[in-house]
Motif scaffolding. Structure first.
Motif, PDB file in Angstrom:
ATOM      1  N   ILE A  89       0.839  -1.205   0.000  1.00 55.65           N
ATOM      2  CA  ILE A  89       0.000   0.000   0.000  1.00 55.65           C
ATOM      3  C   ILE A  89       0.873   1.254   0.000  1.00 55.65           C
ATOM      4  O   ILE A  89       0.461   2.310  -0.450  1.00 55.65           O
ATOM      5  N   ALA A  90       2.104   1.128   0.517  1.00 59.33           N
ATOM      6  CA  ALA A  90       3.071   2.234   0.553  1.00 59.33           C
ATOM      7  C   ALA A  90       4.453   1.648   0.766  1.00 59.33           C
ATOM      8  O   ALA A  90       4.597   0.624   1.435  1.00 59.33           O
ATOM      9  N   ASP A  91       5.462   2.304   0.191  1.00 59.73           N
ATOM     10  CA  ASP A  91       6.850   1.837   0.299  1.00 59.73           C
ATOM     11  C   ASP A  91       7.707   2.871   1.008  1.00 59.73           C
ATOM     12  O   ASP A  91       7.685   4.049   0.639  1.00 59.73           O
ATOM     13  N   ALA A  92       8.461   2.416   2.011  1.00 67.21           N
ATOM     14  CA  ALA A  92       9.432   3.275   2.694  1.00 67.21           C
ATOM     15  C   ALA A  92      10.799   2.616   2.540  1.00 67.21           C
ATOM     16  O   ALA A  92      11.003   1.483   2.970  1.00 67.21           O
ATOM     17  N   PHE A  93      11.713   3.323   1.905  1.00 66.37           N
ATOM     18  CA  PHE A  93      13.063   2.828   1.690  1.00 66.37           C
ATOM     19  C   PHE A  93      14.012   3.522   2.659  1.00 66.37           C
ATOM     20  O   PHE A  93      13.954   4.742   2.811  1.00 66.37           O
ATOM     21  N   ILE A  94      14.886   2.757   3.279  1.00 66.50           N
ATOM     22  CA  ILE A  94      15.903   3.319   4.164  1.00 66.50           C
ATOM     23  C   ILE A  94      17.172   3.512   3.346  1.00 66.50           C
ATOM     24  O   ILE A  94      17.733   2.550   2.817  1.00 66.50           O
ATOM     25  N   ALA A  95      17.592   4.767   3.219  1.00 66.79           N
ATOM     26  CA  ALA A  95      18.821   5.106   2.493  1.00 66.79           C
ATOM     27  C   ALA A  95      19.957   5.149   3.509  1.00 66.79           C
ATOM     28  O   ALA A  95      20.121   6.132   4.216  1.00 66.79           O
ATOM     29  N   GLY A  96      20.701   4.057   3.568  1.00 72.07           N
ATOM     30  CA  GLY A  96      21.742   3.924   4.574  1.00 72.07           C
ATOM     31  C   GLY A  96      23.078   4.518   4.188  1.00 72.07           C
ATOM     32  O   GLY A  96      23.983   4.598   5.018  1.00 72.07           O
ATOM     33  N   ASN A  97      23.228   4.909   2.937  1.00 74.83           N
ATOM     34  CA  ASN A  97      24.490   5.509   2.500  1.00 74.83           C
ATOM     35  C   ASN A  97      24.220   6.495   1.366  1.00 74.83           C
ATOM     36  O   ASN A  97      23.101   6.612   0.876  1.00 74.83           O
ATOM     37  N   ILE A  98      25.259   7.183   0.963  1.00 79.45           N
ATOM     38  CA  ILE A  98      25.138   8.215  -0.097  1.00 79.45           C
ATOM     39  C   ILE A  98      24.621   7.621  -1.402  1.00 79.45           C
ATOM     40  O   ILE A  98      23.793   8.237  -2.085  1.00 79.45           O
ATOM     41  N   GLY A  99      25.080   6.434  -1.760  1.00 81.37           N
ATOM     42  CA  GLY A  99      24.622   5.796  -2.996  1.00 81.37           C
ATOM     43  C   GLY A  99      23.122   5.533  -2.970  1.00 81.37           C
ATOM     44  O   GLY A  99      22.414   5.814  -3.946  1.00 81.37           O
ATOM     45  N   HIS A 100      22.639   5.012  -1.844  1.00 81.60           N
ATOM     46  CA  HIS A 100      21.202   4.757  -1.718  1.00 81.60           C
ATOM     47  C   HIS A 100      20.409   6.059  -1.728  1.00 81.60           C
ATOM     48  O   HIS A 100      19.318   6.117  -2.296  1.00 81.60           O
ATOM     49  N   GLN A 101      20.949   7.103  -1.109  1.00 79.27           N
ATOM     50  CA  GLN A 101      20.269   8.398  -1.102  1.00 79.27           C
ATOM     51  C   GLN A 101      20.127   8.940  -2.519  1.00 79.27           C
ATOM     52  O   GLN A 101      19.054   9.413  -2.911  1.00 79.27           O
ATOM     53  N   LEU A 102      21.200   8.872  -3.285  1.00 74.83           N
ATOM     54  CA  LEU A 102      21.179   9.362  -4.660  1.00 74.83           C
ATOM     55  C   LEU A 102      20.197   8.563  -5.513  1.00 74.83           C
ATOM     56  O   LEU A 102      19.353   9.141  -6.224  1.00 74.83           O
ATOM     57  N   ILE A 103      20.273   7.248  -5.449  1.00 76.17           N
ATOM     58  CA  ILE A 103      19.368   6.412  -6.235  1.00 76.17           C
ATOM     59  C   ILE A 103      17.922   6.637  -5.798  1.00 76.17           C
ATOM     60  O   ILE A 103      17.014   6.685  -6.624  1.00 76.17           O
ATOM     61  N   GLY A 104      17.710   6.813  -4.496  1.00 75.43           N
ATOM     62  CA  GLY A 104      16.359   7.071  -3.998  1.00 75.43           C
ATOM     63  C   GLY A 104      15.781   8.359  -4.561  1.00 75.43           C
ATOM     64  O   GLY A 104      14.622   8.405  -4.993  1.00 75.43           O
ATOM     65  N   ARG A 105      16.584   9.402  -4.579  1.00 74.81           N
ATOM     66  CA  ARG A 105      16.116  10.682  -5.137  1.00 74.81           C
ATOM     67  C   ARG A 105      15.806  10.550  -6.622  1.00 74.81           C
ATOM     68  O   ARG A 105      14.803  11.092  -7.107  1.00 74.81           O
ATOM     69  N   LEU A 106      16.673   9.849  -7.350  1.00 74.40           N
ATOM     70  CA  LEU A 106      16.434   9.631  -8.777  1.00 74.40           C
ATOM     71  C   LEU A 106      15.164   8.815  -9.007  1.00 74.40           C
ATOM     72  O   LEU A 106      14.374   9.110  -9.910  1.00 74.40           O
TER      73      LEU A 106
END
Length: 134
Positions: A89-106
């Motif tokens: 119903i909803a997705d929450a991703f934990i961005a544990g590092n800079i790479g995950h943060q960047l990919i998450g924003r994209l």
């Protein structure tokens, strides 16, 4: 098994790089390992296992990843589609590092997920947000 804040793990299944844990608060936690790598077909198998775990009902999904687990482009494109995960119903991703943060924003900006989706830097904030969907 008890996990922080008296959350009990009701069931656990492993499907390729995905470890799925059904939490007593109604949130499904999926952790993605860095190996084996995954693709769209493995995400479809993930969906089958998720459906079995949640009784074919929609639940909030918490996603964590190993540091070197980077979702390939085609999986991000697939996952953003409306019917890609019929049990979330909803997705929450934990961005544990800079790479995950960047990919998450994209992912949010270019893939524009069909389900409510947010990127978080810590699990507590993600769980608080996901509980609004239970």
């Amino acid at each position: 098994m008890i996990q922080g804040n008296d959350i009990e793990i009701m069931g656990t299944r492993v499907c390729e790089p995905f470890t799925l844990r059904m939490r007593s608060d109604g949130i499904l936690h999926s952790h993605i390992a860095s190996k084996p790598e995954f693709d769209v077909e493995s995400l479809k198998r993930f969906n089958s296992v998720m459906g079995e775990m949640v009784g074919q009902k929609k639940v909030p999904l918490l996603v964590t990843l190993d540091d070197f687990a980077i979702p390939p482009y085609e999986t991000r494109e697939f996952w953003s589609q409306k019917g890609a995960c019929p049990y979330s119903i909803a997705d929450a991703f934990i961005a544990g590092n800079i790479g995950h943060q960047l990919i998450g924003r994209l992912y949010l900006k270019f893939n524009k997920p069909a389900r409510p989706t947010k990127i978080f830097f810590n699990t507590d904030d993600a769980v608080t947000w996901l509980r609004s969907f239970v």
